[in-house]
Design an enzyme around this catalytic site. Structure first.
Site, PDB file in Angstrom:
ATOM      1  N   THR A 159      -8.494 -12.551 -10.020  1.00 27.58           N
ATOM      2  CA  THR A 159      -7.446 -11.392 -10.303  1.00 27.58           C
ATOM      3  C   THR A 159      -7.281 -11.162 -11.636  1.00 27.58           C
ATOM      4  OG1 THR A 159      -5.610 -12.935  -9.543  1.00 27.58           O
ATOM      5  CG2 THR A 159      -6.413 -11.485  -8.161  1.00 27.58           C
ATOM      6  N   GLY A 198      -3.830 -19.452 -10.551  1.00 22.41           N
ATOM      7  CA  GLY A 198      -3.098 -20.904 -10.155  1.00 22.41           C
ATOM      8  C   GLY A 198      -3.621 -21.988 -10.755  1.00 22.41           C
ATOM      9  N   GLU A 450      -5.372 -13.571  -0.040  1.00 16.97           N
ATOM     10  CA  GLU A 450      -6.654 -13.516   0.780  1.00 16.97           C
ATOM     11  C   GLU A 450      -6.601 -12.031   1.485  1.00 16.97           C
ATOM     12  OE1 GLU A 450      -8.724 -15.866   2.166  1.00 16.97           O
ATOM     13  OE2 GLU A 450      -7.966 -17.340   0.642  1.00 16.97           O
TER      14      GLU A 450
END
Lengths: 701, 701
Positions: A159, A198, A450
């Site tokens: 992303t 992350g 997701e």
């Protein structure tokens, strides 16, 4: 009188009933054998035992203390999580993959944020390697430590600030430099900054970067590149790599999300993952589109989120229902009579018990979906002919659509369950130590990642509309949509003709009803779509125009699917005789309460009339009362130890008030008020005279 | 190629459209004069100016920095809040009460937790004095500093660990000691511990304690006593007072909630507030029940929560709608065509625009309720005869029921609006810096305090059922329930007979429809209740058995009420001509979208048939498209400056990405990874050899 006389008076005033006895009385004469239900839910005694062993290991591990989480700072939370990562990484060396996956699913109930932090490497980074690296590339990264975390920790750079769901629109570039046989990874704009990554802020040495492959000025779309970020010895950032901390989030503070900018960072050509697309040293690009692989990877995450939703819902409901059996509030009789148990109020039953039935529906839907997914991947790997492959691929498309809808529906359902459970605790639900606020905050992201739930629901709806189109044109429909045959024409609609409450609210009638409503909603969405096509719209425009109807159709279809899973489970061999009655009542409660919530659809599709809906409403009241009697046994059967429930309000022994009070005292020990001298004292002692200024002569003129 | 060639390729790849231009284009040719709408919403230009002045004062005050809140620790948050309390306390000396109330309502949007901390003293403690102290008692506490905070800060000791909503069940005792002319305040059990007491942990010197009055062993029920907690000079706890910090909550960490236990604490008899109940030195107890005063105090908090709900919803919608006009995602056309604005997707319109209409309904309902409440308290204080008093008291009962329902409905609505807005931001909504997570966490408590929403809804429902009973028995019905006359018998039900979409979805038809559905639901609840009575249940049992139907009836009634408020506002003189069209469209969107959500009720009450419901669904699509065109002007008219919106995603200039990135960088400056040496390095460099142990001779046997 003297204070010592107090005792005699107090006994006449209102007393809170003994919480331990209040909960214990719910367990006398259980309606079914609780341990058999646990076996059914968990998938057999072996898994029950394994679960208990894993929970015990966690409870005794000092890094896995969780009761003090609300009081930790962001830094403390992250540090403790990294210690857990270290401990769990070693487990990997000893355990089978199946056991390890089970361990992870249980850990995700105990500490969802840890699961994310660990999963970024083992799920996403390693998953990218497994799915997109050639065998020699995979071996190379394994030698570097990709499996053991011995020297390498990876993150997943998909992303960007300006793009999430639409991966094809990513802006980061990977430009091939013929002269040096290298790719140049570059962030051209602020919106191209890798965002939400992350593990990037603190933990990782490498990143699987999604970037546009550009060779000889031609853009080949988004591919994956392994880009080193930090020196693994010192954790200094490498040249051209800028990383920052994304900081505070709604929840999941255990994971150090970061942003990354690349400024002309060079990597060897071989760091591009080349299983699906190859770039030769001369710059020749070869692409192997393999749709089923992409499907497979997308589905896996969603499939597990159905079971995860059920597992988290179990925890929330254990807290809310045990507390409801302990807490007494108001007396429904004359003044001075004992206060009534929350669980005995019809409205409290209506608040919580339909949610309990939703939890059971998700449990069995999760099992079914997992089994389907495993069987399909098995078939896919053994398919020996094109025809077999084609059939499997068709099934895969259906499971792709169903799993998209189920992921969205179940994560929304569980988010609502958590919030309803929190509200049902009254003021105490607002305490961080009730466990429910963090549960909500951690879980909320499931509705977004997701695949954003709304987008996934629309995907499911698109599959339903295109299936309806096939059906209308005489082509075969997918297995789960056989009900379309019954509802394809309004004239052929099945209706319930009985006015017997026990027929109206029977497993069979509700099954027909949900099939009817589902078919009706799908065909309605199809009509909106088809009319737009007829009026000259493009297919995309027709789909857009039908989006609201499609979303609704998907919701109805998934509700029907969940109901189906719950009913099917009654016939499973593992559903022993004494379990059939409780599961049947849960199925009836699920089917009927969801039907009354969607009464408009049931009447519009002409399955029920207005009178039958009112009869069904009364049956919901009855079912609530009947499920209420076994509510505590049902949450006991979830078999979560107090350590996992992690809320004084959900304690198995019912000793709610003492343990809540003790926990609050332990975590907030007495200390001096830190700003008394600097702020409070000056406030209390300030001068209250209004500043008047000097007298002015002109006022006397 | 060389890196310097990059530029030419990048231009061909996907680009994020300019966010500033994307938002700005929404403001060309506004559909209505935005500043006139602001005047309508805020109540005139004078209040708009005042609002702007107050917001500017806050923005420039260093204690009122709010953008860094997500990064503050609990202690830092509380300390900064106490500094604000000090600053605001001085304002009290200069401002009129009306101006100060307005200031507080605006501050509660900027920092809800501050509002609570300040309100505990000025709303609850002072409110207890105003409502329950005799004039000389009131003067005594004012001299001690109750108005100025000069030497006294108070808290409100009502709730206990074991009792919240049911105040009559509290356990703390206040026992009169004749010999010493004192009360002995005592906490007899753990569950009697005063719990959730705002300000108790750090800030307060005195507490208004709710305790059972016991004189000569007789229990007179719960009364209020002022109990000193701390030495105001040193803040040391007084003898017999134990206080602890309740610690972390879901939100509102600005306020230091605490628990208090009293162990035989003695206070002078005159510290009992004696306006309503007197205890003489000989122990004679005299009670003056004055129901209307109790009503009044309960209503005030609820009335303001309707406007508060609207004010918070404005902030959430400003963020979500401005971002929806900036964010582009996926292209709906052929590959490579520019991405579509979120706001242009029908499904995104469906997600947000009905919520916008709900916000407007709450705005006007809040105005109406405030005006009604003020007029009633005015009338109550000037009522000169028993007959007048009786009439006012009847109106007060109705407003009590309506405000209970509105409080519950509006706080639930806003909580949902916040969460939907957060989800509509995709992943960015999960960032604490989007402002939406804390907004949710702070607001959630509104559904619980001042009466748990479910209980309030049932109260409203009980009023509706008893009104229906009156109507059926030929007695006059309350003003807001005149529609019962139309719906009292199923045979007399009004139906919509048109199939013209513009008639079906007209202000008048929807008004009739909501009255019909509301009346139908109330009568259905009444029937459940009446049948139970007939079958021999007690009144309480009959009410319990009808609770689910009552709750539903209350929801329908309040929806009808909100719709009514929105429609009425079109005829207000302040609703200038150019504003009539936008408000009309919002009213139609509210009325029709809520109707399709409750389609079952519309069909069951026979107001609409199935075909008309489908026509209404299409009209909702049309209305979404039409309101979409003015969506940005509508949120602009809320007139919240960027400081108050406090989210980079809701910036007025649309410069979303740059300001989000800059904020994240500013609040999370680069620093070394704190646990690299202690945790990460040992993980990366650990030995991966499995411990094998010594060889065993038996293995070779």
């Amino acid at each position: 009188m003297h204070p010592s006389d107090n005792q005699t008076v107090e006994n006449t005033s209102t007393k809170v009933p003994d919480p331990v006895a209040s909960l214990q009385e719910e367990r006398t004469n259980p309606a079914f054998p609780v341990s058999e239900m646990t076996c059914l839910i968990d998938g057999g005694q072996r898994l029950v035992d394994k679960k208990r062993a894993i929970f015990l290991e966690l409870e005794r591990d000092p890094n896995w203390i969780i009761e003090d989480y609300p009081n930790l700072s962001l830094e403390q939370t992250r540090e403790r999580t990294m210690k857990k990562v270290k401990g769990v990484a070693d487990k990997l060396l000893y355990e089978s993959r199946e056991d390890f996956v089970y361990r992870m699913s249980l850990m995700s109930v105990v500490d969802p944020g840890f699961w994310t932090r660990f999963g970024v490497h083992f799920g996403l980074f390693l998953g990218a390697l497994q799915g997109q690296a050639t065998p020699s590339q995979f071996n190379y990264w394994v030698k570097k430590g990709a499996l053991s975390l011995g020297g390498l920790i990876g993150c997943f750079g998909m992303t960007e600030l300006g793009h999430g769901s639409n991966v094809a629109g990513l802006e980061t570039t990977a430009t091939y430099d013929h002269d040096k046989d290298q790719f140049i990874i570059h962030t051209p704009t602020t919106t191209a900054t890798k965002w939400w990554i992350g593990g990037a802020a603190h933990s990782t040495t490498h990143c699987a970067v999604f970037a546009r492959l550009i060779v000889d000025k031609k853009d080949y779309g988004v591919k994956t590149f392994i880009v080193p970020l930090r020196n693994p010895e010192t954790y200094e950032l490498l040249q051209g790599v800028s990383i920052g901390d994304i900081g505070k989030k709604m929840g999941r503070d255990q994971i150090d999300n970061g942003w990354i900018q690349f400024t002309n960072v060079r990597i060897p050509r071989s760091y591009m993952l080349m299983k699906l697309t190859q770039v030769s040293s001369s710059g020749k690009v070869t692409e192997h589109p393999m749709a089923q692989l992409t499907y497979g990877a997308l589905i896996m995450g969603r499939v597990s989120m159905v079971s995860d939703s059920a597992n988290i819902a179990k925890r929330a409901l254990t807290i809310a229902l045990r507390y409801a059996a302990v807490r007494h509030q108001f007396s429904s009789g004359s003044q001075g009579s004992p206060e009534t148990k929350l669980l005995d109020y019809p409205i409290h039953q209506h608040r919580l018990l339909p949610l309990l039935s939703q939890c059971f529906a998700m449990i069995f839907a999760g099992k079914k979906l997992n089994a389907q997914y495993e069987s399909l991947t098995q078939k896919l790997s053994t398919a020996s002919s094109k025809a077999q492959e084609f059939e499997v691929l068709n099934d895969l498309k259906e499971i792709h659509a169903t799993s998209a809808g189920l992921k969205a529906f179940c994560t929304w359902t569980t988010l609502n369950i958590i919030d309803q459970c929190r509200q049902s605790l009254g003021g105490h639900g607002y305490s961080a130590y009730s466990g429910l606020p963090a549960m909500y905050q951690d879980f909320a992201v499931h509705c977004t990642w997701e695949g954003d739930n709304t987008i996934l629901m629309l995907q499911c709806g698109r599959f339903l509309v295109s299936s309806a189109e096939k059906y209308v044109n005489g082509k075969p429909t997918p297995k789960n949509l056989s009900y379309l045959e019954k509802s394809a024409s309004e004239n052929k609609l099945v209706s319930c003709t009985s006015d017997d409450p026990n027929v109206i609210c029977s497993l069979e009638t509700l099954k027909e009803g949900w099939a009817c409503v589902s078919g009706y909603s799908i065909l309605r969405a199809y009509k909106v779509y088809a009319n737009k096509l007829k009026s000259g719209c493009s297919q995309e425009e027709a789909y857009e125009a039908s989006s609201s109807a499609r979303l609704h159709a998907a919701k109805m279809h998934i509700t029907a699917y969940l109901y189906h899973c719950l009913v099917e489970s009654i016939a499973l061999p593992e559903c022993t005789n004494p379990l059939k009655k409780p599961i049947t009542e849960l199925a009836l409660l699920f089917g009927s309460s969801m039907a009354t919530q969607n009464s408009g659809e049931f009447i519009q599709s002409r399955f029920f009339n207005s009178k039958q809906v009112n009869i069904l409403r009364n049956k919901v009241d009855e079912l609530c009362l009947s499920v209420r009697k076994m509510a505590i046994s049902l949450v006991d059967s979830f078999d979560y130890p107090d350590y996992v429930v992690n809320s004084p309000f959900g304690r198995k022994d019912g000793n709610v008030y003492e343990s809540y009070f003790n926990l609050v005292k332990k975590l907030n020990p007495h200390k001096p008020i830190p700003y008394f001298e600097s702020v409070i004292k000056p406030l209390l002692n300030r001068s209250l005279d209004l500043e008047e200024g000097p007298d002015l002569e002109i006022d006397n003129q």
